[in-house]
Motif scaffolding. Structure first.
Motif, PDB file in Angstrom:
ATOM      1  N   GLU A  67     -12.173  -1.013  15.915  1.00 29.52           N
ATOM      2  CA  GLU A  67     -10.945  -1.498  16.553  1.00 29.52           C
ATOM      3  C   GLU A  67     -11.211  -1.878  18.011  1.00 29.52           C
ATOM      4  O   GLU A  67     -10.718  -2.896  18.505  1.00 29.52           O
ATOM      5  N   GLU A  68     -11.984  -1.051  18.678  1.00 29.48           N
ATOM      6  CA  GLU A  68     -12.320  -1.341  20.081  1.00 29.48           C
ATOM      7  C   GLU A  68     -13.129  -2.627  20.197  1.00 29.48           C
ATOM      8  O   GLU A  68     -12.883  -3.455  21.077  1.00 29.48           O
ATOM      9  N   MET A  69     -14.083  -2.815  19.307  1.00 32.44           N
ATOM     10  CA  MET A  69     -14.919  -4.009  19.357  1.00 32.44           C
ATOM     11  C   MET A  69     -14.139  -5.259  18.955  1.00 32.44           C
ATOM     12  O   MET A  69     -14.395  -6.337  19.471  1.00 32.44           O
TER      13      MET A  69
ATOM     14  N   ASP B  39     -12.086   1.509   0.777  1.00 28.43           N
ATOM     15  CA  ASP B  39     -10.864   0.801   0.448  1.00 28.43           C
ATOM     16  C   ASP B  39      -9.753   1.786   0.102  1.00 28.43           C
ATOM     17  O   ASP B  39      -8.617   1.646   0.563  1.00 28.43           O
ATOM     18  N   ILE B  40     -10.083   2.815  -0.685  1.00 32.79           N
ATOM     19  CA  ILE B  40      -9.104   3.849  -1.028  1.00 32.79           C
ATOM     20  C   ILE B  40      -8.631   4.570   0.232  1.00 32.79           C
ATOM     21  O   ILE B  40      -7.453   4.895   0.372  1.00 32.79           O
TER      22      ILE B  40
ATOM     23  N   ASP C 210      -8.289  -2.041   5.643  1.00 33.81           N
ATOM     24  CA  ASP C 210      -7.094  -2.608   6.279  1.00 33.81           C
ATOM     25  C   ASP C 210      -7.372  -3.114   7.686  1.00 33.81           C
ATOM     26  O   ASP C 210      -6.733  -4.059   8.140  1.00 33.81           O
ATOM     27  N   ILE C 211      -8.315  -2.477   8.383  1.00 41.19           N
ATOM     28  CA  ILE C 211      -8.612  -2.945   9.747  1.00 41.19           C
ATOM     29  C   ILE C 211      -9.095  -4.384   9.705  1.00 41.19           C
ATOM     30  O   ILE C 211      -8.777  -5.184  10.571  1.00 41.19           O
TER      31      ILE C 211
ATOM     32  N   TYR D 100      -7.066  -8.317  10.974  1.00 39.38           N
ATOM     33  CA  TYR D 100      -7.653  -9.363  11.796  1.00 39.38           C
ATOM     34  C   TYR D 100      -8.032 -10.581  10.971  1.00 39.38           C
ATOM     35  O   TYR D 100      -8.766 -11.442  11.423  1.00 39.38           O
ATOM     36  N   ASN D 101      -7.556 -10.636   9.703  1.00 39.96           N
ATOM     37  CA  ASN D 101      -7.888 -11.719   8.806  1.00 39.96           C
ATOM     38  C   ASN D 101      -9.387 -11.941   8.721  1.00 39.96           C
ATOM     39  O   ASN D 101      -9.878 -13.048   8.792  1.00 39.96           O
TER      40      ASN D 101
END
Length: 160
Positions: free
Chosen positions: A119-121, A141-142, A147-148, A152-153
């Motif tokens: 997330e930081e990167m 995935d589970i 989701d991260i 960000y697509n």
């Protein structure tokens, strides 16, 4: 790298006691902490010391972090420390690969370290890819880790 199990246990126990000071012993929060502590004790009574090795490879503006060993409550702090120590050297990096192929065990506390780092990167607009096995991808995935990337697509999981 070794990290003391007794230090991890003590930290978890302190969290429980701090929670118990401010909430009734029968509250959902205290019961949850108690269950976590029980799980921690049971898990680590029969477990050898956890070890994680982080191999850093930089090629031009691409950083690859290869994780080997176990990534769990014990070793997550080691990974966090490694990242904090080395982050200043990665300012020119525009692509990040996190290689999990030789990660033999992980739990949610360990994966949290990776997700926080990703997330930081992402905030720095880095392209990030996780290199995993199909089985590891399915577990991540589970756990919701994929989701991260969806946020960000970004379709950057590479599975083998």
């Amino acid at each position: 790298m070794f990290f003391s199990l007794s230090e991890s246990y003590q930290r978890k126990k302190d969290e429980l006691f701090e929670s118990a000071k401010n909430t009734p012993l029968t509250s959902q929060v205290t019961v949850s902490h108690s269950q976590q502590l029980d799980h921690f004790i049971n898990h680590f009574q029969n477990k050898k010391d956890s070890e994680i090795y982080v191999i850093e490879m930089i090629d031009k503006q691409t950083l690859t972090l290869k994780l080997e060993g176990q990534l769990d409550l014990v070793t997550a702090s080691q990974l966090d420390h490694f990242i904090q120590e080395n982050k200043p050297h990665w300012l020119e990096v525009d692509k990040l690969y996190i290689d999990l192929l030789d990660l033999h065990f992980f739990d949610t506390s360990g994966i949290k370290s990776i997700v926080t780092f990703m997330e930081e990167m992402k905030k720095r607009s880095l392209s990030i890819s996780l290199i995993t096995t199909k089985r590891t991808f399915e577990i991540l995935d589970i756990m919701g880790v994929t989701d991260i990337f969806n946020n960000y697509n970004d379709e950057t999981f590479h599975t083998i």
